[in-house]
Design a protein around this motif. Structure first.
Motif, PDB file in Angstrom:
ATOM      1  N   GLU A 108       0.764  -1.209  -0.104  1.00  0.00           N
ATOM      2  CA  GLU A 108      -0.185  -0.042  -0.009  1.00  0.00           C
ATOM      3  C   GLU A 108       0.807   1.358   0.013  1.00  0.00           C
ATOM      4  N   VAL A 109       1.851   1.052   0.964  1.00  0.00           N
ATOM      5  CA  VAL A 109       2.764   2.466   0.700  1.00  0.00           C
ATOM      6  C   VAL A 109       3.444   2.762  -0.484  1.00  0.00           C
ATOM      7  N   LEU A 110       4.145   1.731  -1.314  1.00  0.00           N
ATOM      8  CA  LEU A 110       4.525   1.677  -2.342  1.00  0.00           C
ATOM      9  C   LEU A 110       3.873   2.031  -3.504  1.00  0.00           C
ATOM     10  N   ARG A 111       2.492   1.604  -3.682  1.00  0.00           N
ATOM     11  CA  ARG A 111       1.738   2.005  -4.383  1.00  0.00           C
ATOM     12  C   ARG A 111       1.069   3.218  -4.449  1.00  0.00           C
ATOM     13  N   ASN A 112       0.876   3.488  -3.109  1.00  0.00           N
ATOM     14  CA  ASN A 112       0.171   4.961  -3.179  1.00  0.00           C
ATOM     15  C   ASN A 112       1.650   6.130  -3.625  1.00  0.00           C
ATOM     16  N   ALA A 113       2.517   5.766  -2.929  1.00  0.00           N
ATOM     17  CA  ALA A 113       3.893   6.771  -3.526  1.00  0.00           C
ATOM     18  C   ALA A 113       4.002   6.766  -4.960  1.00  0.00           C
ATOM     19  N   ALA A 114       4.079   5.519  -5.492  1.00  0.00           N
ATOM     20  CA  ALA A 114       4.201   5.577  -7.050  1.00  0.00           C
ATOM     21  C   ALA A 114       2.820   6.115  -7.780  1.00  0.00           C
ATOM     22  N   ASP A 115       1.858   6.288  -7.338  1.00  0.00           N
ATOM     23  CA  ASP A 115       0.787   7.039  -7.844  1.00  0.00           C
ATOM     24  C   ASP A 115       0.649   8.475  -7.682  1.00  0.00           C
TER      25      ASP A 115
END
Length: 117
Positions: A108-115
């Motif tokens: 979740e943290v990585l996906r949100n940061a990538a978005d």
């Protein structure tokens, strides 16, 4: 977005290069993994690897990184090895002992940061 990865516990002089090679061998992450070198100690021949930085962009990069980190940590057995992954969205600590429980939060943290724009 960059994800900074640090190791806690274990023999970091051996484990960080091991993780670096592991991540660099992943097809989706190839060319996106770099190192942060520390200051050499009195007995060191050169600067030690202190941390890793992975450029995580859009698409499946976040998933590839989470999968690779989870597999690498699981292969360490039940030892006292942990990693911290830091992005602009926060920091997540993943222990080898509880790797399965922590991977959804890391995803979740990585996906949100990538978005983020």
């Amino acid at each position: 977005m960059d994800a900074e990865i640090r190791l806690i516990g274990g023999n970091e002089k051996i484990l960080i290069p091991s993780l670096w090679e592991w991540l660099r061998s992943e097809r989706e992450l190839r060319g996106r993994v770099d190192v942060i070198r520390g200051t050499p100690g009195e007995e060191d021949l050169g600067p030690a690897l202190e941390a890793l930085v992975v450029a995580v962009g859009s698409g499946g990069m976040a998933t590839a990184l989470v999968t690779a980190l989870g597999t690498w940590l699981s292969s360490r057995g039940r030892g006292d090895v942990s990693i911290t992954v830091k992005t602009d969205n926060g920091t997540v600590r993943v222990d080898a002992k509880g790797v399965r429980d922590a991977l959804p939060l890391l995803q979740e943290v990585l996906r949100n940061a990538a978005d983020e724009p």
